[in-house]
Scaffold this motif. Structure first.
Motif, PDB file in Angstrom:
ATOM      1  N   THR A 679      56.313  78.989  -6.970  1.00 34.12           N
ATOM      2  CA  THR A 679      57.755  78.743  -6.237  1.00 34.12           C
ATOM      3  C   THR A 679      58.180  79.505  -5.113  1.00 34.12           C
ATOM      4  O   THR A 679      59.072  79.192  -4.238  1.00 34.12           O
ATOM      5  N   GLN A 766      61.778  78.564   1.927  1.00 37.71           N
ATOM      6  CA  GLN A 766      61.991  77.634   1.026  1.00 37.71           C
ATOM      7  C   GLN A 766      60.605  76.717   0.817  1.00 37.71           C
ATOM      8  O   GLN A 766      59.939  76.551   1.813  1.00 37.71           O
ATOM      9  N   THR A 767      60.133  76.510  -0.335  1.00 33.66           N
ATOM     10  CA  THR A 767      59.171  75.718  -0.723  1.00 33.66           C
ATOM     11  C   THR A 767      59.552  74.406  -1.186  1.00 33.66           C
ATOM     12  O   THR A 767      60.239  74.370  -1.919  1.00 33.66           O
ATOM     13  N   SER A 768      58.830  73.268  -0.791  1.00 38.90           N
ATOM     14  CA  SER A 768      59.032  72.038  -0.716  1.00 38.90           C
ATOM     15  C   SER A 768      57.969  71.287  -1.498  1.00 38.90           C
ATOM     16  O   SER A 768      56.713  71.855  -1.441  1.00 38.90           O
ATOM     17  N   ILE A 769      58.182  70.374  -2.462  1.00 41.69           N
ATOM     18  CA  ILE A 769      57.207  69.669  -3.098  1.00 41.69           C
ATOM     19  C   ILE A 769      57.495  68.217  -2.681  1.00 41.69           C
ATOM     20  O   ILE A 769      58.453  67.453  -2.545  1.00 41.69           O
ATOM     21  N   SER A 770      56.382  67.360  -2.807  1.00 39.66           N
ATOM     22  CA  SER A 770      56.562  65.847  -2.450  1.00 39.66           C
ATOM     23  C   SER A 770      56.269  65.353  -3.914  1.00 39.66           C
ATOM     24  O   SER A 770      55.395  65.883  -4.491  1.00 39.66           O
ATOM     25  N   GLN A 771      57.097  64.689  -4.307  1.00 38.88           N
ATOM     26  CA  GLN A 771      57.094  63.718  -5.628  1.00 38.88           C
ATOM     27  C   GLN A 771      56.547  62.287  -5.433  1.00 38.88           C
ATOM     28  O   GLN A 771      57.329  61.654  -4.775  1.00 38.88           O
ATOM     29  N   PHE A 772      55.482  61.975  -5.902  1.00 40.51           N
ATOM     30  CA  PHE A 772      55.136  60.761  -5.901  1.00 40.51           C
ATOM     31  C   PHE A 772      55.250  59.883  -7.038  1.00 40.51           C
ATOM     32  O   PHE A 772      55.186  60.331  -8.023  1.00 40.51           O
ATOM     33  N   SER A 773      55.964  58.521  -6.945  1.00 34.86           N
ATOM     34  CA  SER A 773      55.899  57.610  -7.995  1.00 34.86           C
ATOM     35  C   SER A 773      54.820  56.653  -7.922  1.00 34.86           C
ATOM     36  O   SER A 773      54.353  56.379  -7.018  1.00 34.86           O
TER      37      SER A 773
ATOM     38  N   GLN B  26      57.035  55.668  -1.923  1.00 38.43           N
ATOM     39  CA  GLN B  26      56.838  56.319  -3.232  1.00 38.43           C
ATOM     40  C   GLN B  26      56.963  57.790  -3.304  1.00 38.43           C
ATOM     41  O   GLN B  26      56.549  58.343  -4.145  1.00 38.43           O
ATOM     42  N   ARG B  27      57.263  58.277  -2.165  1.00 37.21           N
ATOM     43  CA  ARG B  27      57.442  59.657  -2.275  1.00 37.21           C
ATOM     44  C   ARG B  27      58.858  60.173  -1.897  1.00 37.21           C
ATOM     45  O   ARG B  27      59.560  59.729  -0.893  1.00 37.21           O
ATOM     46  N   ILE B  28      59.268  61.194  -2.554  1.00 35.08           N
ATOM     47  CA  ILE B  28      60.489  61.959  -2.269  1.00 35.08           C
ATOM     48  C   ILE B  28      60.211  63.406  -2.023  1.00 35.08           C
ATOM     49  O   ILE B  28      59.292  64.097  -2.896  1.00 35.08           O
ATOM     50  N   PHE B  29      61.130  64.028  -1.261  1.00 37.86           N
ATOM     51  CA  PHE B  29      60.792  65.612  -1.194  1.00 37.86           C
ATOM     52  C   PHE B  29      61.574  66.398  -2.161  1.00 37.86           C
ATOM     53  O   PHE B  29      63.063  65.862  -1.888  1.00 37.86           O
ATOM     54  N   ILE B  30      61.365  67.227  -2.735  1.00 36.98           N
ATOM     55  CA  ILE B  30      62.464  68.230  -3.729  1.00 36.98           C
ATOM     56  C   ILE B  30      62.157  69.699  -3.137  1.00 36.98           C
ATOM     57  O   ILE B  30      60.787  70.051  -2.886  1.00 36.98           O
ATOM     58  N   ASP B  31      62.965  70.391  -2.632  1.00 33.45           N
ATOM     59  CA  ASP B  31      62.949  71.741  -2.724  1.00 33.45           C
ATOM     60  C   ASP B  31      63.092  72.607  -3.971  1.00 33.45           C
ATOM     61  O   ASP B  31      64.076  72.265  -4.604  1.00 33.45           O
ATOM     62  N   ILE B  32      62.440  73.369  -3.892  1.00 37.23           N
ATOM     63  CA  ILE B  32      61.902  74.271  -5.175  1.00 37.23           C
ATOM     64  C   ILE B  32      62.836  75.577  -5.078  1.00 37.23           C
ATOM     65  O   ILE B  32      62.841  76.029  -4.004  1.00 37.23           O
ATOM     66  N   ASP B  33      63.497  75.751  -6.036  1.00 33.28           N
ATOM     67  CA  ASP B  33      64.334  77.023  -5.992  1.00 33.28           C
ATOM     68  C   ASP B  33      63.338  78.131  -5.984  1.00 33.28           C
ATOM     69  O   ASP B  33      62.708  78.502  -7.140  1.00 33.28           O
ATOM     70  N   PRO B  34      63.548  79.058  -4.791  1.00 31.51           N
ATOM     71  CA  PRO B  34      62.181  79.986  -4.991  1.00 31.51           C
ATOM     72  C   PRO B  34      62.622  81.267  -5.849  1.00 31.51           C
ATOM     73  O   PRO B  34      62.038  82.446  -6.014  1.00 31.51           O
TER      74      PRO B  34
END
Lengths: 788, 326
Positions: A679, A766-773, B26-34
């Motif tokens: 995180t 801030q850390t980001s993730i990419s979510q793939f469907s 098919q990709r979306i970006f999500i910010d994680i709460d640190p």
């Protein structure tokens, strides 16, 4: 403790084996149109309030007091029930043929259906009629038995599209899949999107989530008992379908005027054929590749005499993924392929020793293996360099077992049996070979564990006892042993379940089951590729064990709606999980990569099911928890398993609009799965190492650690999805054809398939993730099928 | 009936068409709460150096690198008290950016327990403690044997060195080898520090495994310049380890063709072993989707993050004479 259980068992076995004179009516219950045996069909005498069910071979036996006149009702879901007057003078053999009902006529058909859920003793068991499974919308139109089971409470699927099952907090290795009584080790095609079970060839599917009778053993969490059709004894018949990615054909018919029958069913995908020109043109002819799978189910049965019936059945399935390339000047070529498959075969001999004693001898073989082969050839002036790599893993079983059903009187149904299995495991073998240079110097290396052999033996006995009209119980005991390398393990597994009727339509149920498992599946949960390795217990990795308690309430409303409510608590020991930093593709000993620990799972399940009528379907809700604890993983603290999903709601419905049109829909919702993700980051190198720099002799880079608070610290987005379908059927004089259209994920929900870390430097820390469907859009399907 | 079918078809078709634009997205970006910012404490307490404590903060921003001239983001103003076996040694003083030192060049002693208590307005009290293990004598001998190590298309001379030490019995012990090469370059005015390359086929060393021959029995595998291990396979026994040293990088510029090499045997605490091994594993596997993520060991209490490392150092030295430069 065990002595008391055995004593109690014996006591119940011989209770009321009194001197009262009795006669026995026995035989098979079958489908009138094909003489297919009907499993768990009901036989009931309303006047005397006694009854029984046909066993997995369609055989029933009912013992009644001599001299009575009874009206027996034979019934089975989807069939018109049949009454039979029986004068109990002498033992009698009677085969019953039940006629399938036309669904639209059901509204006017009265009478009892199959065993009402509140009458049934067994709890935590669900059956979905195969007709419902086939009617529900499916991904790419491929009807899938295992995915249909994901509709049930307490059963959760893995990642998007996957056919894997997580039952009551258990892992995918804790499910026993039986096809005609033979274990199937790999139940996935196409990376888990489809199961290996071809719905056309299946007659019955039962799922046990708990309250396991003693006749089942070997896995902690569930038993999926799938029975293949036997084949039409009346006439030659067939059915088939053409879909977007695969086609199927089933043929069946009688042998020797109905003394026996055969069935052959095959399925093959043609993605490889469709994609070949695309791959070739996209790569300028340099690359070839594709994927396909096929299944073949076969079964022959023959009635040797009124008392003897033999069966021979087999399943062959294979998946192959291949890619090859060659460059323009034909100097470098590479060939890569990945293939895996199951092979099962079983010979069964049913014998009716007398109307009260039914025996089944089985000898079976089951194997699963996967192979990865890679070869690279580089041509140079005057010589050729060749390098090839092969990875192999597999398991082979050879089993002999004998099961007996003994029905001494109306109050007892005693089942007992013995079995032994010889297993050969090849956990992973990697071999590398190369030939280099002008002199073609050869070098080869083989890494990994060699074959491991194990021998298991099981003996069991269970008695289904009708103590009073309201109280029924099943008490059983299973003793299992496993001998592998220098280790010997043995364990007693008591089982007990009871049903107490509350009034006419409700009953209370409770069960306890101890289970033991001698093999483990090392599986990477992210993908369903055959990185799955079956490995035995060893002297370091002990057998998994569980104790499951369940209590529930079952009821029938308006004779159409079946309600069940169950609560369960399951504790597990010696469950395994990968240690931090372990690679799923490691070629070393698996024992070094895993740790043994404990687990617990508990929850509440609710289901309402309607199996007949114009509108059929089910709705289920589960509230559950699943946790694990290991000595060092997660600092020795409890953590939620990846597929611990707090809320799980599913609704499926099929509506017969007319004789020709059937509408269907299914909606799934569950809380997001867990993932382990960093995180944030934090500095990693202590100042002594930074400033006292001789250690590395050069400037130490600016290292940061990823911060992960605990395993499975991140909850993915909730999963939900709606599938819709429509089926148009037209009956012709000699055949029936149908068209099915539908859409998977009708409202474009972008459900998570996998996550990838991204680091954004523009927004501070801030850390980001990419979510793939995987299928984050509506996937349409089309299927044409026919039957004659 | 036909009407119903038409309506259903229209609904299905419109749903599909409406979502067509998303088909390939098919990709979306999500910010994680640190989570809240955490105080980071990093320090080594050993028997040869005066300790330094680095205070920093969790979170990562590439700009910090430039803002702080290559240093970590500075932590808050804080008072750092050090205790030896429960007795206060006083407070440490700020030195360079974010680091605190003892002005009297205090050297910790092996066998003693040390504790640091960090008090800051923003993060309250954060603390950590650990004992410095006893030093373990190490002997390094050049045997004179030479093995060949295939490196790309060259066969390099790998000089055999026997290392020996005795593990104390009755307790779990953890170690780290550090291999340090010092050699003067042709320019006498500067002594450059560089590293030789170290190999071994001893099972103590797990790094360097790979399919294409590196793990082949009998071949030498690269063991890095620092290597962690424990005493599970030789508890309470004398341990002999053979290592092989090649002097490939920059050896042509070595003055007098002599390499002085220091081998350190660091007897490290369990906390240090856990921190360094988990950090190393996490770092090696960063970005690999086929590996179970690693939780890095943390022995900072009171909500802090980082490492309080304790170890003792014992060194031995040897010299390798290279053949004349070609």
């Amino acid at each position: 403790m065990y002595k008391k259980v055995i004593l109690l068992l014996l006591l119940f076995c011989f209770t009321k084996l009194s001197a009262q004179k009795t006669v026995t009516l026995s035989g098979y219950i079958m489908d009138a149109s094909s003489q297919e045996k009907l499993i768990s069909a009901n036989v009931l005498s309303k006047d005397f309030k006694i009854g029984t069910n046909s066993n997995v071979y369609g055989f029933y036996s009912l013992t009644v007091p001599q001299g009575q006149k009874l009206v027996l009702t034979f019934s089975f879901v989807g069939y018109t029930s049949q009454d039979f007057e029986f004068s109990a003078e002498n033992n009698q053999t009677l085969d019953i043929l039940l006629h399938p009902k036309h669904v639209l006529d059901e509204v006017v058909v009265s009478g009892k259906k199959d065993i009402p859920v509140h009458e049934e003793l067994q709890m935590s068991k669900v059956s979905i009629p195969i007709s419902q499974i086939k009617a529900l919308p499916a991904l790419l139109g491929e009807v899938d038995v295992l995915k249909s089971l994901q509709l049930l409470p307490g059963v959760q699927g893995g990642t998007e599209g996957s056919a894997g099952l997580y039952v009551r907090g258990g892992g995918p290795d804790q499910n026993l899949y039986l096809l005609d009584g033979v274990p199937v080790y790999n139940v996935n095609h196409l990376g888990g999107f489809f199961s290996t079970f071809n719905s056309d060839a299946i007659s019955n599917v039962d799922l046990y989530k708990g309250g396991f009778p003693a006749r089942f053993g070997g896995r902690l969490s569930s038993v999926v008992d799938i029975r293949m059709k036997e084949g039409n004894k009346e006439k030659f018949a067939g059915e088939g379908s053409i879909g977007l990615i695969s086609s199927k054909l089933l043929l069946e018919g009688p042998i020797n005027k109905g003394r026996g029958s055969y069935i052959v069913s095959g399925r093959r995908t043609y993605l490889d054929v469709l994609m070949a020109p695309l791959v070739k043109s996209a790569s300028g002819g340099e690359e070839k590749g594709g994927y396909y799978f096929y299944d073949l189910n076969t079964k022959i049965n023959y009635k040797l005499s009124d008392k003897d019936h033999i069966y021979l059945s087999g399943y062959f399935g294979k998946d192959k993924l291949h890619a090859s390339s060659i460059n323009d000047n034909r100097e470098n070529t590479s060939n890569n392929q990945l293939y895996w498959g199951n092979l099962t075969g079983v010979f069964r001999w049913n014998r009716i020793f007398n109307p009260k004693l039914f025996g089944n001898l089985s000898t079976s073989y089951s194997s699963y293996d996967f192979n990865t082969e890679m070869e690279q050839v580089n041509k140079r002036e005057g010589y050729i360099n060749t390098a090839s790599l092969r990875l192999f893993s597999g398991i082979k079983d050879l089993t002999v077992k004998y099961d007996l059903d003994y029905l001494p009187n109306t109050r007892h149904l005693i089942r007992f049996g013995i079995s032994t299995t010889h297993q050969t495991f090849t956990p992973t073998t990697n071999s590398f070979q190369e030939k280099l240079g002008e002199d073609q110097t050869e070098r080869s290396v083989t890494l990994g564990e060699s074959k491991i052999k194990g021998l298991s033996a099981d003996i069991y006995a269970e008695d289904e006892i009708t103590i009073t009209e309201r109280l029924k119980t099943n008490i059983g005991l299973r003793f299992s042993t496993f001998n592998v390398q220098n280790s010997f393990y043995a364990g007693l597994q008591p089982r007990i379940s009871a049903r107490y009727k509350l009034g006419e339509n409700y009953s209370l149920k409770a069960s306890y089951a101890k289970m033991q498992q001698f093999i483990n599946l090392l599986s990477f949960e992210g993908i369903g590729l055959p990185t799955d390795l079956w490995v035995p217990v060893t002297d370091r990795v002990k057998p998994q064990k569980s104790d499951q308690f369940a209590i529930g309430l079952s009821g029938t409303l308006s004779s159409q709606y079946e309600l069940t409510f169950e609560s369960y608590y399951k504790s597990m020991r010696n469950v395994i999980d990968y240690k931090d930093g372990s690679s799923y593709l490691s070629s070393g000993s698996y024992e070094d990569n895993v740790e043994m620990g404990i687990g617990r799972a508990f929850g509440n399940e609710f289901m309402v099911q309607k199996k007949e009528g114009r509108l059929q379907g089910m709705a289920s809700y589960t509230l559950s928890w699943s946790q694990r604890k290991y000595p060092t993983i997660n600092r020795g603290e409890w953590y939620y398993t990846r597929f611990d999903r707090r809320n799980d709601l599913k609704i499926a419905a099929i509506y017969k609009l007319s004789k020709r049109v059937e509408l269907s829909g299914a909606w799934f919702y569950n809380t997001g799965a867990w993932a382990t993700l960093p995180t944030t980051k934090y500095p990693a190198i202590p100042p002594t190492s930074q400033f006292d720099r001789p250690i590395a002799g050069y400037y130490i880079p600016w290292y940061y650690n990823n911060y992960i608070e605990h395993r499975n610290n991140y909850k993915m987005m909730d999963y939900h999805r709606l599938d819709l379908g429509i089926k148009l059927t037209k009956a012709k004089k000699r055949h029936e054809r149908s068209w099915a259209f539908g859409v998977y994920n009708a409202y474009s929900r972008k459900n998570p398939f996998f996550l990838n870390m991204e680091e954004s430097t523009s927004v501070g820390n801030q850390t980001s993730i990419s979510q793939f469907s995987l299928f984050g859009f509506p996937v349409p399907y089309f299927n044409y099928s026919f039957k004659f | 009936m036909k009407q119903a079918l038409k309506i259903l078809s229209i609904i299905l078709l419109s749903t599909f068409l409406l979502s067509c634009e998303d088909v390939f997205n098919q990709r979306i970006f999500i910010d994680i709460d640190p989570g809240p910012e955490r105080l980071v404490v990093l320090t080594d307490f050993d028997n040869k150096n005066s300790p330094r404590v680095l205070l920093s903060l969790s979170g990562y921003n590439e700009e910090d690198f430039y803002t702080n001239r290559g240093n970590y983001k500075p932590g808050p103003e804080a008072e750092i008290e050090v205790l030896e076996d429960g007795r206060s040694l006083g407070t440490m003083l700020p030195d360079t950016l974010s680091t605190y030192i003892f002005k009297n060049n205090f050297i910790p002693q092996s066998g003693k327990n040390y504790e640091v208590r960090i008090n800051s307005k923003e993060y309250g009290q954060v603390w950590a403690s650990g004992k410095i293990p006893e030093p373990i004598p190490l002997k390094a001998e050049v045997t004179g044997a030479i093995r060949k190590k295939r490196y790309w298309n060259n066969d390099l001379d790998a000089h055999e060195v026997k290392l020996s030490f005795t593990d104390p019995s009755g307790e779990d012990n953890f170690y780290r080898f550090s291999f340090i090469q010092k050699f003067p370059m042709d320019n006498d005015s500067v002594t450059y520090y560089a590293s030789a390359t170290f190999y071994s086929d001893d099972l103590l060393f797990s790094s360097g495994s790979g399919f294409f021959g590196e793990s082949e029995p009998g071949t030498l595998k690269y063991i890095g310049r620092r290597s962690l291990f424990n005493d599970k396979s030789f508890d309470g026994l004398k341990k002999e380890v053979f290592i092989y040293v090649t002097l490939d990088g920059g050896s042509d510029y070595m003055k007098d063709r002599i390499a002085d090499i220091e081998i350190r045997l660091e007897h490290i605490s369990k906390d240090t072993y856990n921190y360094e091994s988990t950090r190393e594993t996490a770092s090696n596997n960063d970005g690999n989707p086929f590996v179970q993520p690693t939780i890095i060991h943390n022995n900072i209490k009171g909500g802090g993050l980082g490492a309080f490392n304790t170890y003792s150092i014992n060194s031995d030295f040897f010299t390798l004479q290279l053949p004349p430069s070609k």
